[in-house]
Structure formats: structure tokens, C-alpha cells
Scaffold this active site. Structure first.
Site, PDB file in Angstrom:
ATOM      1  N   MET A 197       0.241 -10.460   0.850  1.00  0.00           N
ATOM      2  CA  MET A 197      -1.186 -10.667   1.086  1.00  0.00           C
ATOM      3  C   MET A 197      -1.415 -11.242   2.483  1.00  0.00           C
ATOM      4  O   MET A 197      -2.026 -12.290   2.664  1.00  0.00           O
ATOM      5  CB  MET A 197      -1.755 -11.593   0.020  1.00  0.00           C
ATOM      6  CG  MET A 197      -3.279 -11.635  -0.041  1.00  0.00           C
ATOM      7  SD  MET A 197      -3.988 -10.106  -0.602  1.00  0.00           S
ATOM      8  CE  MET A 197      -5.392 -10.728  -1.544  1.00  0.00           C
ATOM      9  N   GLY A 198      -0.875 -10.530   3.481  1.00  0.00           N
ATOM     10  CA  GLY A 198      -1.191 -10.877   4.863  1.00  0.00           C
ATOM     11  C   GLY A 198      -2.519 -10.249   5.240  1.00  0.00           C
ATOM     12  O   GLY A 198      -3.371  -9.995   4.380  1.00  0.00           O
ATOM     13  N   ILE A 200      -3.198  -7.181   6.336  1.00  0.00           N
ATOM     14  CA  ILE A 200      -3.378  -5.843   5.766  1.00  0.00           C
ATOM     15  C   ILE A 200      -3.632  -5.944   4.268  1.00  0.00           C
ATOM     16  O   ILE A 200      -4.551  -5.300   3.733  1.00  0.00           O
ATOM     17  CB  ILE A 200      -2.153  -4.960   6.037  1.00  0.00           C
ATOM     18  CG1 ILE A 200      -1.970  -4.758   7.545  1.00  0.00           C
ATOM     19  CG2 ILE A 200      -2.290  -3.610   5.348  1.00  0.00           C
ATOM     20  CD1 ILE A 200      -0.679  -4.059   7.922  1.00  0.00           C
ATOM     21  N   ARG A 282       7.520  -0.454   4.146  1.00  0.00           N
ATOM     22  CA  ARG A 282       8.698   0.218   4.684  1.00  0.00           C
ATOM     23  C   ARG A 282       9.452   0.875   3.534  1.00  0.00           C
ATOM     24  O   ARG A 282       9.462   0.371   2.412  1.00  0.00           O
ATOM     25  CB  ARG A 282       9.622  -0.765   5.415  1.00  0.00           C
ATOM     26  CG  ARG A 282       9.122  -1.235   6.771  1.00  0.00           C
ATOM     27  CD  ARG A 282       9.139  -0.110   7.798  1.00  0.00           C
ATOM     28  NE  ARG A 282       8.833  -0.581   9.144  1.00  0.00           N
ATOM     29  CZ  ARG A 282       7.615  -0.626   9.662  1.00  0.00           C
ATOM     30  NH1 ARG A 282       6.575  -0.269   8.906  1.00  0.00           N
ATOM     31  NH2 ARG A 282       7.411  -1.034  10.901  1.00  0.00           N
ATOM     32  N   GLU A 311      13.017   8.789   7.412  1.00  0.00           N
ATOM     33  CA  GLU A 311      11.779   9.516   7.677  1.00  0.00           C
ATOM     34  C   GLU A 311      12.040  10.571   8.744  1.00  0.00           C
ATOM     35  O   GLU A 311      12.439  10.213   9.852  1.00  0.00           O
ATOM     36  CB  GLU A 311      10.677   8.552   8.147  1.00  0.00           C
ATOM     37  CG  GLU A 311      10.239   7.596   7.062  1.00  0.00           C
ATOM     38  CD  GLU A 311       9.273   6.518   7.561  1.00  0.00           C
ATOM     39  OE1 GLU A 311       8.722   5.807   6.712  1.00  0.00           O
ATOM     40  OE2 GLU A 311       9.091   6.386   8.803  1.00  0.00           O
ATOM     41  N   HIS A 330       4.275   8.564   7.189  1.00  0.00           N
ATOM     42  CA  HIS A 330       4.129   7.300   7.912  1.00  0.00           C
ATOM     43  C   HIS A 330       2.993   7.407   8.943  1.00  0.00           C
ATOM     44  O   HIS A 330       3.187   7.213  10.142  1.00  0.00           O
ATOM     45  CB  HIS A 330       5.434   6.915   8.598  1.00  0.00           C
ATOM     46  CG  HIS A 330       5.546   5.427   8.848  1.00  0.00           C
ATOM     47  ND1 HIS A 330       6.750   4.784   8.965  1.00  0.00           N
ATOM     48  CD2 HIS A 330       4.598   4.454   9.004  1.00  0.00           C
ATOM     49  CE1 HIS A 330       6.552   3.494   9.178  1.00  0.00           C
ATOM     50  NE2 HIS A 330       5.236   3.268   9.207  1.00  0.00           N
TER      51      HIS A 330
END
Length: 366
Positions: A197-198, A200, A282, A311, A330
Site C-alpha cells: 500500500m505505497g 501506487i 514484478r 519478459e 509490462h
């Protein structure tokens, strides 16, 4: 009398021609001076190493930001003569983990002062090692938050309402009627569990509130009561509680040794069989073998991923063949507005480092 008039006309004409000629000469002189000034200014600009301009690197529209403050050289051009170019480079702009800040490259850049990373995640950078060379490391927090939160909610909605499948049916030349069995799951009123919960994560909670979702979150540190109340979020000290109660689990953590493999067999088994896992952090945060098994066995309903490892995935990877998986390559920060803001922030950080000024977004070792 006529002769006198003729002389006067000739004189006026010569005066006008002379004035025009002098004006042209003056303009030419000014242009030459301006070009010389621009050349001197360009030579005074510090050099910066970038990946490339084009499909695999920076879009052309943002290179003007870098060119205002730096003479830029692409990595492939640098490799043509690293002995010549290496000593001049004072900044390295890392975009999508490239150029890779490996010891072999860094050792050829004796004047390097800063590695400016585009994006928040710096798991691809050995910050202690880079700092040991006397080189600063920076990133671009904040500017990526809205775009990443948007893609997170976009994946959640697309997976829940089977938007991709619906599109494929709608455009299929064989379609003669619209099947009524393409049922999705309700988003409004469901429970959204956010792990990380930063900035973003909090913006995702704001978007979830707009859908009248019940918001749960797990974080290393609990947010302020005012923050929780603003989005109607409830803190889960134990991540297991969040996994058990959520209809959608959204991963928004940085990749660290503690978060590598954070979601594996045990965690997936705690989730509801009707739940969806959404990952915008990630790829290595999720044990992909465990995820494949959970999706095949119906342990969870679906997964929506903007990140994988590697990726792109190998073309024969089982995740690519599962009908209950939605994958995007991504693209969480891939908007023109956010890309431009990221490059602007990278340049601001790099300029400060080169000039020895306080750096807005310096990353320091934990």
C-alpha cells in the site's frame, strides 16, 4: 534637370540596394554567431549514455528533454568506440533495465556521476556496488503511480468481465450470434485485497472505492487513519487474512529478497476458488509454477498479469495457453504523459547529480 533627377534616382536605388545588402550581411553574421554559440553550448553540455531511440528504447518525442541538458549517445554507438566515448560520459539513463549497469560497462565510464533509472523499481541495479564507485543512483517515484494504478484496475475489470474474450467473439468472422454464456463476475461491491500500500497501491484503493469495493490491505507499515478512512480501507496485519477474504488480490510490492516468491502454493491455496490474482509489481513476486497449477486445478478462478518472469515468456510457457489468464507485456507506465514525466524526472535527477546539487530522488542502499 533630367540628369539631376537621374542621378538622384540612381543614388536612391544604390542606397536601397546597399541597405538591403547590409541587412543580409548582418543577418548572416548573426546566424553564424548563433550557430557558433549553439556549438559552444553543445560542447559544454555533459554527455549521457542512453539505450536507443526507437521501438526498443525511448520514443522520439521525449528525446528533446534529454537534449536540452545533455549530449546523448546511444549504447550501440558507444560500443563502436568505448575508449573514445567512455571518459566523456557523466550520466547513464537506464530505461527498461537497459543499458545494464554491469561492472564491465561501469568500469569504462570513469567520469560517470549518476545512474538515472526510469521507473520506481531498482531490483536490476546493484545500488551498493554502484555507490562504491562514487556514482549516485536515482529513480522516478510518484510520476508512474496513476498509470500503473490504471493498468491494475484495467486488468481487474478485463479479467472479471471477460472483455478480451468478448472482443474476440465480436470480431470473429465465424460469429453469427452472441452467446449468452459469457458470464463474468461482479466487480461492484466485491472485496479488493491490496498487497503493498505505497503510492501506487493507495491510488488503486481510490479507484476501487469508485466501484464501491471493500478495500483490504497488507503493508509493512500501517498507513495513517486518515488515509484509511479516505478510501475505506482496512489494514490486515496478517496477509493470510487478506488472501482468504478477497475476491481480487492485487500485488503492488517492490521486488526484494523478502517479496521474491511471496505468492506460492500455500498462499494461492488460501485464496477463494472464485478469486482473481492481479500482478502489477514484478514477475518474480509470484511462483509461476505454483500459479499454473492453481489455475489448472481451479484453486483460483483467474490471473491477470502485467508482469512475468522472464519478459516475454517463452512461447511454449503453460501460462500462455490457459484460458483463465490475461497477460499484458509490462505496459503499466506506457502512456505518453507518464513517459514524458518519467524522462523529465530522470533528467532533473541527473542534472542535479552532475552539478553536485541535492538530488530529488536519490536511491540509497537499505
Amino acid at each position: 534637370m533630367r540628369s539631376l533627377c537621374y542621378v538622384r534616382c540612381v543614388w536612391r536605388l544604390w542606397g536601397s540596394t546597399k541597405a538591403t545588402w547590409l541587412l543580409k550581411v548582418t543577418k548572416l553574421h548573426r546566424s553564424v554567431c548563433q550557430l557558433q554559440h549553439k556549438k559552444v553550448m553543445a560542447e559544454e553540455k555533459p554527455w549521457a549514455l542512453i539505450s536507443e531511440v526507437g521501438e526498443q528504447g525511448y520514443i522520439e518525442k521525449v528525446t528533446d528533454i534529454m537534449k536540452q541538458h545533455f549530449q546523448i549517445i546511444c549504447y550501440k554507438d558507444f560500443l563502436q568506440n568505448p575508449v573514445l566515448h567512455g571518459p566523456k560520459i557523466q550520466a547513464m539513463f537506464v530505461w527498461n533495465a537497459f543499458p545494464a549497469a554491469e561492472p564491465s560497462l561501469l568500469s569504462s565510464l570513469p567520469s560517470l556521476k549518476v545512474v538515472a533509472n526510469g521507473g520506481v523499481g531498482i531490483d536490476h541495479l546493484d545500488v551498493p556496488y554502484i555507490n562504491s564507485l562514487g556514482v549516485k543512483v536515482t529513480n522516478t517515484p510518484g510520476v508512474v503511480s496513476d498509470a500503473t494504478a490504471d493498468i491494475g484496475m484495467g486488468l481487474l475489470l478485463a479479467s472479471a468481465r471477460k472483455i478480451v474474450e468478448g472482443h474476440q467473439i465480436a470480431v470473429d468472422p465465424k460469429t453469427t450470434h452472441i452467446p449468452q454464456c459469457l458470464m463474468g463476475v461482479e466487480v461492484t461491491g466485491s472485496t479488493l485485497g491490496i498487497i503493498g500500500m505505497g503510492d501506487i497501491g493507495y491510488k488503486i484503493a481510490q479507484r476501487g472505492k469508485g466501484f464501491d469495493m471493500k478495500i483490504l490491505y497488507h503493508n509493512r507499515n500501517r498507513r495513517r487513519v486518515e488515509d484509511e478512512q479516505a478510501v475505506g480501507a482496512s489494514f490486515c496485519q496478517n496477509m493470510d487474512d487478506l488472501l482468504k477474504e478477497s475476491d481480487f488480490v492485487m500485488l503492488v510490492v517492490n521486488l526484494t529478497p523478502d517479496t521474491t516468491g511471496l505468492i506460492s502454493h500455500r498462499e494461492l491455496s488460501l485464496m477463494k476458488p472464485t478469486a482473481t490474482l492481479v500482478n502489477v509489481s514484478r514477475g518474480l513476486v509470484v511462483d509461476q509454477d505454483a500459479l499454473v497449477k492453481a489455475l489448472q486445478c481451479g484453486t483460483i478462478r483467474a490471473a491477470a498479469l502485467d508482469v512475468t518472469h522472464p519478459e516475454p515468456l517463452p512461447r511454449d510457457h503453460p501460462l500462455l495457453g490457459l484460458p483463465n489468464v490475461l497477460i499484458t507485456p509490462h505496459v503499466g507506465t506506457n502512456t505518453y504523459t507518464t513517459t514524458r514525466r518519467m524522462v523529465q524526472r530522470m533528467v532533473e535527477n541527473a542534472v542535479a547529480a552532475v552539478k553536485g546539487l541535492p538530488i530529488p530522488n536519490e536511491v540509497k542502499p537499505n
